[in-house]
Design a protein around this motif. Structure first.
Motif, PDB file in Angstrom:
ATOM      1  N   TRP A   1       0.785  -1.230   0.000  1.00 41.10           N
ATOM      2  CA  TRP A   1       0.000   0.000   0.000  1.00 41.10           C
ATOM      3  C   TRP A   1       0.818   1.283   0.000  1.00 41.10           C
ATOM      4  O   TRP A   1       0.248   2.368   0.015  1.00 41.10           O
ATOM      5  CB  TRP A   1      -0.940  -0.002   1.207  1.00 41.10           C
ATOM      6  CG  TRP A   1      -1.897  -1.164   1.174  1.00 41.10           C
ATOM      7  CD1 TRP A   1      -2.810  -1.427   0.203  1.00 41.10           C
ATOM      8  CD2 TRP A   1      -2.029  -2.198   2.142  1.00 41.10           C
ATOM      9  NE1 TRP A   1      -3.515  -2.572   0.514  1.00 41.10           N
ATOM     10  CE2 TRP A   1      -3.048  -3.064   1.701  1.00 41.10           C
ATOM     11  CE3 TRP A   1      -1.386  -2.479   3.353  1.00 41.10           C
ATOM     12  CZ2 TRP A   1      -3.439  -4.190   2.422  1.00 41.10           C
ATOM     13  CZ3 TRP A   1      -1.782  -3.602   4.065  1.00 41.10           C
ATOM     14  CH2 TRP A   1      -2.794  -4.435   3.588  1.00 41.10           C
ATOM     15  N   GLY A   2       2.123   1.173  -0.016  1.00 43.53           N
ATOM     16  CA  GLY A   2       2.958   2.366  -0.046  1.00 43.53           C
ATOM     17  C   GLY A   2       3.291   2.908   1.340  1.00 43.53           C
ATOM     18  O   GLY A   2       2.615   2.616   2.326  1.00 43.53           O
ATOM     19  N   ASP A   3       4.323   3.713   1.392  1.00 37.16           N
ATOM     20  CA  ASP A   3       4.858   4.227   2.649  1.00 37.16           C
ATOM     21  C   ASP A   3       3.931   5.226   3.330  1.00 37.16           C
ATOM     22  O   ASP A   3       3.947   5.366   4.551  1.00 37.16           O
ATOM     23  CB  ASP A   3       6.223   4.873   2.387  1.00 37.16           C
ATOM     24  CG  ASP A   3       6.970   5.180   3.653  1.00 37.16           C
ATOM     25  OD1 ASP A   3       6.942   4.343   4.575  1.00 37.16           O
ATOM     26  OD2 ASP A   3       7.586   6.259   3.741  1.00 37.16           O
ATOM     27  N   ARG A   4       3.111   5.899   2.560  1.00 41.74           N
ATOM     28  CA  ARG A   4       2.287   6.966   3.129  1.00 41.74           C
ATOM     29  C   ARG A   4       1.032   6.455   3.841  1.00 41.74           C
ATOM     30  O   ARG A   4       0.662   6.964   4.895  1.00 41.74           O
ATOM     31  CB  ARG A   4       1.906   7.944   2.033  1.00 41.74           C
ATOM     32  CG  ARG A   4       1.200   9.154   2.558  1.00 41.74           C
ATOM     33  CD  ARG A   4       1.073  10.218   1.523  1.00 41.74           C
ATOM     34  NE  ARG A   4       0.347  11.357   2.079  1.00 41.74           N
ATOM     35  CZ  ARG A   4      -0.160  12.313   1.363  1.00 41.74           C
ATOM     36  NH1 ARG A   4      -0.010  12.297   0.057  1.00 41.74           N
ATOM     37  NH2 ARG A   4      -0.795  13.301   1.932  1.00 41.74           N
TER      38      ARG A   4
ATOM     39  N   TRP B   1       0.251   2.970   4.511  1.00 45.21           N
ATOM     40  CA  TRP B   1       0.310   1.560   4.865  1.00 45.21           C
ATOM     41  C   TRP B   1      -0.443   1.222   6.153  1.00 45.21           C
ATOM     42  O   TRP B   1      -1.136   0.208   6.215  1.00 45.21           O
ATOM     43  CB  TRP B   1       1.752   1.060   4.951  1.00 45.21           C
ATOM     44  CG  TRP B   1       2.524   1.545   6.143  1.00 45.21           C
ATOM     45  CD1 TRP B   1       3.261   2.679   6.224  1.00 45.21           C
ATOM     46  CD2 TRP B   1       2.594   0.923   7.426  1.00 45.21           C
ATOM     47  NE1 TRP B   1       3.804   2.810   7.479  1.00 45.21           N
ATOM     48  CE2 TRP B   1       3.414   1.733   8.237  1.00 45.21           C
ATOM     49  CE3 TRP B   1       2.058  -0.244   7.976  1.00 45.21           C
ATOM     50  CZ2 TRP B   1       3.706   1.419   9.567  1.00 45.21           C
ATOM     51  CZ3 TRP B   1       2.353  -0.558   9.289  1.00 45.21           C
ATOM     52  CH2 TRP B   1       3.170   0.264  10.067  1.00 45.21           C
TER      53      TRP B   1
END
Length: 94
Positions: free
Chosen positions: A29-32, A34
Motif C-alpha cells: 500500500w505504499g509508505d504513506r 500503509w
C-alpha cells in the motif's frame, strides 16, 4: 525471511515479525498510507466493523504494544501471508 544467527529474546523475535508485516504492508500500500490500509484490511479479514480496530493496530506499530497470537495471525491474514517456522539445526557432537 530472517535467520537466527545468534540467540534472540522473545521480544526481539516479536519486533522482527512485526517489522516483516510492516515491510509487506508498505510493499502492498505504499509508505504513506500503509498503516491505515493495514488496519482496514485487518478489520475486513477478521470480520470487525470498519474503523473499530484502527487505534489498536496503530498502537502495535507505533507504541510498542504487542498483539496477542490471535491478533498477530489476523495481521498476517491482512497482508496475505502465513507464518513459517524456521528451526535451525543442531549437530550433536557427543
Amino acid at each position: 525471511m530472517f535467520t537466527l544467527e545468534k540467540p534472540v529474546t522473545a521480544q526481539e523475535l516479536t519486533e522482527k515479525q512485526l517489522e516483516a508485516i510492516k515491510t509487506r504492508a508498505i510493499k502492498l500500500w505504499g509508505d504513506r498510507f500503509w498503516i491505515a490500509k493495514l488496519a482496514a484490511a485487518y478489520e475486513e479479514a477478521n470480520g470487525f466493523e470498519p474503523k473499530s480496530k484502527d487505534p489498536v493496530v496503530r498502537r502495535w506499530f507505533r507504541d510498542g504494544t504487542v498483539p496477542s497470537l490471535e491478533s498477530f495471525n489476523g495481521l498476517l491474514l491482512a497482508v496475505g501471508c502465513t507464518m513459517a517456522i524456521d528451526c535451525p539445526t543442531t549437530e550433536r557432537i557427543l
